[in-house]
Design a protein around this motif. Structure first.
Motif, PDB file in Angstrom:
ATOM      1  N   THR A 100      -3.274   5.309  -3.024  1.00  0.00           N
ATOM      2  CA  THR A 100      -4.308   5.940  -2.292  1.00  0.00           C
ATOM      3  C   THR A 100      -3.868   7.359  -1.902  1.00  0.00           C
ATOM      4  O   THR A 100      -2.674   7.715  -2.096  1.00  0.00           O
ATOM      5  CB  THR A 100      -4.891   5.143  -1.022  1.00  0.00           C
ATOM      6  OG1 THR A 100      -5.667   6.023  -0.480  1.00  0.00           O
ATOM      7  CG2 THR A 100      -3.447   5.446   0.040  1.00  0.00           C
ATOM      8  N   PHE A 105      -3.418  -0.738   9.254  1.00  0.00           N
ATOM      9  CA  PHE A 105      -2.539  -1.854   8.407  1.00  0.00           C
ATOM     10  C   PHE A 105      -1.642  -2.723   9.202  1.00  0.00           C
ATOM     11  O   PHE A 105      -1.224  -3.938   8.716  1.00  0.00           O
ATOM     12  CB  PHE A 105      -1.844  -1.344   7.076  1.00  0.00           C
ATOM     13  CG  PHE A 105      -2.657  -0.962   6.074  1.00  0.00           C
ATOM     14  CD1 PHE A 105      -3.384  -1.589   5.536  1.00  0.00           C
ATOM     15  CD2 PHE A 105      -3.122   0.257   6.040  1.00  0.00           C
ATOM     16  CE1 PHE A 105      -4.055  -1.168   4.271  1.00  0.00           C
ATOM     17  CE2 PHE A 105      -4.014   1.005   5.147  1.00  0.00           C
ATOM     18  CZ  PHE A 105      -4.477  -0.160   4.027  1.00  0.00           C
ATOM     19  N   LYS A 121     -11.203  -2.226   2.332  1.00  0.00           N
ATOM     20  CA  LYS A 121     -11.200  -2.188   0.771  1.00  0.00           C
ATOM     21  C   LYS A 121      -9.882  -3.011   0.277  1.00  0.00           C
ATOM     22  O   LYS A 121     -10.083  -4.034  -0.286  1.00  0.00           O
ATOM     23  CB  LYS A 121     -11.196  -0.937  -0.095  1.00  0.00           C
ATOM     24  CG  LYS A 121     -12.760  -0.248   0.390  1.00  0.00           C
ATOM     25  CD  LYS A 121     -12.748   1.155  -0.476  1.00  0.00           C
ATOM     26  CE  LYS A 121     -14.027   1.683  -0.381  1.00  0.00           C
ATOM     27  NZ  LYS A 121     -14.036   3.080  -1.027  1.00  0.00           N
ATOM     28  N   THR A 122      -8.806  -2.667   1.051  1.00  0.00           N
ATOM     29  CA  THR A 122      -7.469  -3.297   0.432  1.00  0.00           C
ATOM     30  C   THR A 122      -7.591  -4.760   0.709  1.00  0.00           C
ATOM     31  O   THR A 122      -7.325  -5.779   0.190  1.00  0.00           O
ATOM     32  CB  THR A 122      -6.537  -2.560   1.365  1.00  0.00           C
ATOM     33  OG1 THR A 122      -6.152  -1.195   0.870  1.00  0.00           O
ATOM     34  CG2 THR A 122      -4.975  -3.281   1.024  1.00  0.00           C
ATOM     35  N   SER A 123      -7.921  -5.282   2.086  1.00  0.00           N
ATOM     36  CA  SER A 123      -8.273  -6.586   2.325  1.00  0.00           C
ATOM     37  C   SER A 123      -9.217  -7.435   1.451  1.00  0.00           C
ATOM     38  O   SER A 123      -8.716  -8.505   1.162  1.00  0.00           O
ATOM     39  CB  SER A 123      -8.650  -6.608   3.614  1.00  0.00           C
ATOM     40  OG  SER A 123      -8.812  -7.957   4.246  1.00  0.00           O
ATOM     41  N   ILE A 181      -1.454  -7.429   3.501  1.00  0.00           N
ATOM     42  CA  ILE A 181      -0.227  -6.574   2.792  1.00  0.00           C
ATOM     43  C   ILE A 181       1.076  -7.018   3.342  1.00  0.00           C
ATOM     44  O   ILE A 181       1.015  -7.545   4.498  1.00  0.00           O
ATOM     45  CB  ILE A 181      -0.426  -5.100   2.695  1.00  0.00           C
ATOM     46  CG1 ILE A 181      -0.182  -4.424   4.184  1.00  0.00           C
ATOM     47  CG2 ILE A 181      -2.035  -4.696   2.044  1.00  0.00           C
ATOM     48  CD1 ILE A 181      -0.169  -3.086   3.960  1.00  0.00           C
ATOM     49  N   VAL A 213      -1.771  -1.150  -4.179  1.00  0.00           N
ATOM     50  CA  VAL A 213      -2.716  -0.376  -3.838  1.00  0.00           C
ATOM     51  C   VAL A 213      -2.342   1.143  -3.653  1.00  0.00           C
ATOM     52  O   VAL A 213      -1.538   1.288  -2.620  1.00  0.00           O
ATOM     53  CB  VAL A 213      -3.470  -0.980  -2.544  1.00  0.00           C
ATOM     54  CG1 VAL A 213      -4.455  -0.055  -2.233  1.00  0.00           C
ATOM     55  CG2 VAL A 213      -3.856  -2.326  -2.665  1.00  0.00           C
ATOM     56  N   VAL A 250       0.920  -1.163   0.006  1.00  0.00           N
ATOM     57  CA  VAL A 250      -0.012   0.223  -0.127  1.00  0.00           C
ATOM     58  C   VAL A 250       0.962   1.134  -0.002  1.00  0.00           C
ATOM     59  O   VAL A 250       2.056   1.290   0.777  1.00  0.00           O
ATOM     60  CB  VAL A 250      -0.932  -0.066   1.206  1.00  0.00           C
ATOM     61  CG1 VAL A 250      -1.771   1.377   1.257  1.00  0.00           C
ATOM     62  CG2 VAL A 250      -1.736  -0.840   1.110  1.00  0.00           C
TER      63      VAL A 250
END
Length: 266
Positions: free
Chosen positions: A37, A127, A77-79, A85, A35, A11
């Protein structure tokens, strides 16, 4: 050089431009799923398109690091998109309130600290569970030369970035035993949209153009930058990505200065 991170997941915050965008680009080149952001969804979408990566290798989710709920939603959303990660690069930040100490009020201090210190705190906190589950991790926090060499006209930024160095060291002591290495990178006067704005303001105040504003800024405000130019964001990103890699397996709790010698001491 093979950095040994192909197949890892990262991320990168603050990734709609500058150091964050170039870091994402280099990570993608190393075979990392990324990812990206940033707060501005439109700018983030454009930046992601310019990275020109395969759809299953790049994901873009807008989030505001000053909003704990927004950061928590980013983590969710990342998960859902990529699972846990392995790498976290916190690059989002602002110059914040400027002026001499007696000219900056509580709001100026609070708004700067909110983004530049509490923002990274929120991102790491969101995270960290995923990083801990993996048993291998890299966290890189973007600090600044200002953390070690404060400038009198931007003390809220300087204090926030000094806090990032302390946060980095504390995290590195807490989680290294779990395989998570934490380091900071401190750039100085990099060619980014943030410094473009600074130089445009300086040019307006002096009735000159951006190039002359940069030249006089280097001479008057950054005399120890021996290369006499702004750094390029990919020059910082290269160091960031090294710290994200298997090649940095014995680097923990340190601060890499990418500053052309701007900090006058060793």
């Amino acid at each position: 050089m093979d950095l040994g991170i192909e197949g890892r997941v990262a991320v990168v915050t603050g990734a709609d431009s500058g150091i964050g965008w170039h870091t994402a680009r280099l990570l993608l080149q190393e075979g990392v799923t990324v990812v990206v952001t940033d707060r501005d969804e439109e700018a983030l979408t454009k930046a992601a398109a310019e990275l020109d990566a395969a759809p299953d290798k790049l994901f873009a989710f807008a989030a505001d690091v000053t909003d704990a709920d927004s950061v928590a939603e980013l983590a969710e959303k990342t998960s859902a998109a990529v699972g846990d990660i392995d790498i976290l690069v916190q690059s989002a930040g602002v110059t914040g309130a400027q002026g001499l100490f007696h000219e900056i009020d509580d709001e100026g201090w609070a708004s700067t600290v909110e983004t530049d210190l509490l923002g990274p705190v929120r991102v790491v906190r969101a995270f960290l569970p995923a990083l801990r589950r993996g048993g291998w991790g890299r966290i890189v926090l973007l600090a600044s030369e200002d953390a070690e060499q404060p400038y009198v006209d931007e003390l809220p930024y300087c204090a926030s970035k000094a806090g990032i160095l302390s946060l980095t060291k504390g995290l590195s002591k807490t989680y290294a035993s779990e395989g998570i290495l934490v380091n900071a990178v401190s750039p100085a006067f990099i060619h980014t949209p943030m410094t473009d704005k600074m130089m445009d303001k300086r040019a307006d105040e002096r009735g000159t153009d951006r190039d002359e504003a940069i030249e006089t800024f280097l001479d008057e405000e950054r005399p120890f930058m021996e290369l006499k130019r702004r750094g390029e964001p990919d020059e910082v990103a290269s160091v960031v990505v090294f710290l994200c890699s298997e090649r940095a397996s014995f680097v923990n709790g340190t601060n890499y200065r990418v500053d052309s010698g701007s900090v006058a001491t060793i």
